[in-house]
Design an enzyme around this catalytic site. Structure first.
Site, PDB file in Angstrom:
ATOM      1  N   SER A   1       6.587  -3.588  -2.011  1.00  0.00           N
ATOM      2  CA  SER A   1       7.552  -2.492  -1.902  1.00  0.00           C
ATOM      3  C   SER A   1       7.238  -1.376  -2.883  1.00  0.00           C
ATOM      4  O   SER A   1       7.725  -0.266  -2.722  1.00  0.00           O
ATOM      5  CB  SER A   1       8.956  -2.990  -2.240  1.00  0.00           C
ATOM      6  OG  SER A   1       9.314  -4.040  -1.401  1.00  0.00           O
TER       7      SER A   1
ATOM      8  N   HIS B   1       3.736  -1.716   4.883  1.00  0.00           N
ATOM      9  CA  HIS B   1       5.041  -2.050   4.307  1.00  0.00           C
ATOM     10  C   HIS B   1       6.099  -2.111   5.408  1.00  0.00           C
ATOM     11  O   HIS B   1       6.473  -1.093   5.980  1.00  0.00           O
ATOM     12  CB  HIS B   1       5.402  -1.003   3.242  1.00  0.00           C
ATOM     13  CG  HIS B   1       6.676  -1.272   2.541  1.00  0.00           C
ATOM     14  ND1 HIS B   1       7.587  -0.293   2.219  1.00  0.00           N
ATOM     15  CD2 HIS B   1       7.244  -2.437   2.110  1.00  0.00           C
ATOM     16  CE1 HIS B   1       8.622  -0.823   1.612  1.00  0.00           C
ATOM     17  NE2 HIS B   1       8.441  -2.123   1.539  1.00  0.00           N
TER      18      HIS B   1
ATOM     19  N   GLU C   1       5.495   1.549   6.728  1.00  0.00           N
ATOM     20  CA  GLU C   1       4.766   2.572   5.977  1.00  0.00           C
ATOM     21  C   GLU C   1       3.315   2.097   5.840  1.00  0.00           C
ATOM     22  O   GLU C   1       3.075   0.935   5.499  1.00  0.00           O
ATOM     23  CB  GLU C   1       5.373   2.749   4.577  1.00  0.00           C
ATOM     24  CG  GLU C   1       6.739   3.401   4.591  1.00  0.00           C
ATOM     25  CD  GLU C   1       7.376   3.479   3.206  1.00  0.00           C
ATOM     26  OE1 GLU C   1       7.905   4.539   2.861  1.00  0.00           O
ATOM     27  OE2 GLU C   1       7.351   2.477   2.458  1.00  0.00           O
TER      28      GLU C   1
ATOM     29  N   ASN D   1      11.471   3.643  -0.330  1.00  0.00           N
ATOM     30  CA  ASN D   1      12.109   3.099  -1.532  1.00  0.00           C
ATOM     31  C   ASN D   1      12.288   4.157  -2.623  1.00  0.00           C
ATOM     32  O   ASN D   1      13.193   4.050  -3.447  1.00  0.00           O
ATOM     33  CB  ASN D   1      11.330   1.900  -2.074  1.00  0.00           C
ATOM     34  CG  ASN D   1      11.661   0.645  -1.297  1.00  0.00           C
ATOM     35  OD1 ASN D   1      12.773   0.505  -0.785  1.00  0.00           O
ATOM     36  ND2 ASN D   1      10.716  -0.257  -1.167  1.00  0.00           N
TER      37      ASN D   1
HETATM   38  P1  NAD Z   1      11.049 -13.845  -0.979  1.00  0.00           P
HETATM   39  O1  NAD Z   1      11.440 -14.212  -2.366  1.00  0.00           O
HETATM   40  O2  NAD Z   1      12.016 -14.057   0.126  1.00  0.00           O
HETATM   41  O3  NAD Z   1       9.706 -14.613  -0.552  1.00  0.00           O
HETATM   42  C1  NAD Z   1       8.553 -14.683  -1.337  1.00  0.00           C
HETATM   43  C2  NAD Z   1       7.781 -15.907  -0.867  1.00  0.00           C
HETATM   44  O4  NAD Z   1       6.508 -15.896  -1.500  1.00  0.00           O
HETATM   45  C3  NAD Z   1       8.465 -17.227  -1.237  1.00  0.00           C
HETATM   46  O5  NAD Z   1       8.628 -18.004  -0.068  1.00  0.00           O
HETATM   47  C4  NAD Z   1       7.510 -17.881  -2.249  1.00  0.00           C
HETATM   48  O6  NAD Z   1       7.418 -19.285  -2.095  1.00  0.00           O
HETATM   49  C5  NAD Z   1       6.184 -17.239  -1.846  1.00  0.00           C
HETATM   50  N1  NAD Z   1       5.241 -17.165  -2.957  1.00  0.00           N
HETATM   51  C6  NAD Z   1       5.479 -16.902  -4.239  1.00  0.00           C
HETATM   52  N2  NAD Z   1       4.309 -16.888  -4.936  1.00  0.00           N
HETATM   53  C7  NAD Z   1       3.340 -17.149  -4.046  1.00  0.00           C
HETATM   54  C8  NAD Z   1       1.912 -17.252  -4.122  1.00  0.00           C
HETATM   55  N3  NAD Z   1       1.273 -17.081  -5.284  1.00  0.00           N
HETATM   56  N4  NAD Z   1       1.249 -17.504  -2.989  1.00  0.00           N
HETATM   57  C9  NAD Z   1       1.894 -17.647  -1.813  1.00  0.00           C
HETATM   58  N5  NAD Z   1       3.235 -17.573  -1.686  1.00  0.00           N
HETATM   59  C10 NAD Z   1       3.928 -17.315  -2.798  1.00  0.00           C
HETATM   60  O7  NAD Z   1      10.582 -12.321  -1.058  1.00  0.00           O
HETATM   61  P2  NAD Z   1      10.545 -11.229   0.124  1.00  0.00           P
HETATM   62  O8  NAD Z   1      11.841 -10.515   0.138  1.00  0.00           O
HETATM   63  O9  NAD Z   1      10.022 -11.871   1.355  1.00  0.00           O
HETATM   64  O10 NAD Z   1       9.475 -10.211  -0.463  1.00  0.00           O
HETATM   65  C11 NAD Z   1       8.087 -10.426  -0.295  1.00  0.00           C
HETATM   66  C12 NAD Z   1       7.362  -9.109  -0.500  1.00  0.00           C
HETATM   67  O11 NAD Z   1       7.842  -8.162   0.473  1.00  0.00           O
HETATM   68  C13 NAD Z   1       7.574  -8.463  -1.865  1.00  0.00           C
HETATM   69  O12 NAD Z   1       6.406  -7.792  -2.247  1.00  0.00           O
HETATM   70  C14 NAD Z   1       8.687  -7.468  -1.577  1.00  0.00           C
HETATM   71  O13 NAD Z   1       8.710  -6.389  -2.487  1.00  0.00           O
HETATM   72  C15 NAD Z   1       8.316  -7.006  -0.192  1.00  0.00           C
HETATM   73  N6  NAD Z   1       9.414  -6.436   0.610  1.00  0.00           N
HETATM   74  C16 NAD Z   1      10.656  -6.972   0.569  1.00  0.00           C
HETATM   75  C17 NAD Z   1      11.671  -6.422   1.348  1.00  0.00           C
HETATM   76  C18 NAD Z   1      13.051  -7.011   1.340  1.00  0.00           C
HETATM   77  O14 NAD Z   1      13.976  -6.358   1.868  1.00  0.00           O
HETATM   78  N7  NAD Z   1      13.271  -8.192   0.822  1.00  0.00           N
HETATM   79  C19 NAD Z   1      11.391  -5.331   2.174  1.00  0.00           C
HETATM   80  C20 NAD Z   1      10.093  -4.816   2.226  1.00  0.00           C
HETATM   81  C21 NAD Z   1       9.105  -5.382   1.421  1.00  0.00           C
END
Ligand code: NAD
Length: 283
Positions: free
Chosen positions: A118, A139, A151, A190
């Site tokens: 993000s 993204h 994005e 963002n």
């Molecule tokens: P989340 O906490 O729901 O999931 C993260 C996952 O990654 C977990 O299941 C964890 O077990 C896994 N993980 C952690 N370390 C790891 C590793 N080294 N190797 C493999 N897996 C690993 O988080 P999320 O909300 O899914 O966010 C994930 C990414 O997407 C982040 O970069 C976040 O900024 C981005 N993002 C999030 C949103 C949102 O609304 N939540 C929107 C757009 C982008």
């Protein structure tokens, strides 16, 4: 050509990305480091497909076919043959840099290597790999099966061919609407959204208005589908704080600094929807 897809991290976003890829008929592998994470990813995806089927957005057969397209694994080497790999692990720069160094060695030289970060500059991740020209930000938005936007964020070293391929992948293979953003923390959406969410959190923090009244104000007064505090809960308060940190680190703009209340809630494990409690409670 239908690209084969690998998704690293099967949390909120990785599950959604895998679901959309599979619903579009792309053979998809989801990697999580352990069995518990993998079980959560499978449950999240099958629950979402069941909801789409019961609301008539998808036939029961198509929902089953989508789930059958997905291989769940705890073996990172299963990504070695993929055409496209999308990283969607926690918003932690050190964890992502270390993963990109590994992925750079593991995947095929012609693999499109994308991050769903993000806010972490794509250049920092590309610099950790061999072949930074094939690394790009793709993204997605939450919930991925519902929101059409992605994005596309090239780094200074991303090749024009990689940009073209990422746009084709998102638009043609996943049916998404793309916008191009510069590689600055927060990108386009963002950079606008996070200061707004943080402002709402500061309002709660100083007792200016209740969380419910703030959300009602923006839903009923500005026709937003969701108020800022329910949206922060949906994003995840840990992710919201991490994005704010990266944006503050990049620009030193006080409006991007995470308010103490947000930090305390994350420390308390009150992460929003995914933990059952944030600004609101979820069953
Ligand atoms: P989340 O906490 O729901 O999931 C993260 C996952 O990654 C977990 O299941 C964890 O077990 C896994 N993980 C952690 N370390 C790891 C590793 N080294 N190797 C493999 N897996 C690993 O988080 P999320 O909300 O899914 O966010 C994930 C990414 O997407 C982040 O970069 C976040 O900024 C981005 N993002 C999030 C949103 C949102 O609304 N939540 C929107 C757009 C982008």
């Amino acid at each position: 050509m239908r690209e084969s897809v690998g998704v690293v991290g099967g949390g909120i976003m990785g599950s959604g990305i895998a679901e959309v890829a599979a619903r579009n008929g792309l053979a998809t592998v989801v990697y999580e480091p352990d069995d518990a994470g993998l079980a959560r990813a499978r449950k999240r995806i099958s629950g979402s497909l069941d909801r789409a089927a019961s609301s008539g957005k998808l036939s029961a057969d198509d929902a089953k076919a989508a789930l059958d397209q997905i291989v769940f694994t705890t073996d990172l080497a299963a990504l070695a043959d993929r055409d496209v790999v999308v990283e969607a692990i926690v918003e932690d720069e050190a964890a992502k840099v270390s993963l990109f160094a590994q992925l750079g060695e593991l995947v095929r030289p012609d693999c499109l290597l994308a991050t769903n970060t993000s806010s972490i500059p794509v250049m920092k991740l590309a610099a950790a790999t061999t072949g930074p020209d094939r690394v790009i930000g793709i993204h997605f938005f939450n919930p991925v099966p519902v929101l059409p936007l992605v994005e596309i964020i090239p780094s200074l070293l991303t090749s024009p061919a990689t940009i073209e391929r990422a746009e084709q992948f998102a638009a043609k293979q996943l049916g998404k609407t793309t916008i191009l953003a510069k590689d600055r923390a927060g990108f386009v959406v963002n950079a606008l959204l996070i200061p707004y969410l943080l402002a709402a959190i500061r309002m709660v923090e100083i007792g200016f208005a209740s969380a419910d009244d703030i959300d009602t104000g923006m839903v009923k007064g500005c026709a937003h589908p969701l108020g800022p505090l329910r949206l922060a809960d949906l994003i995840g308060l840990d992710t919201t704080a991490a994005v704010a940190h990266s944006m503050y680190a990049e620009f030193k703009e006080p409006l991007f600094a995470p308010p103490p209340l947000l930090l305390r809630m994350v420390e308390a494990g009150l992460l929003g929807r995914k933990s059952g409690r944030g600004f609101f409670e979820y069953s």
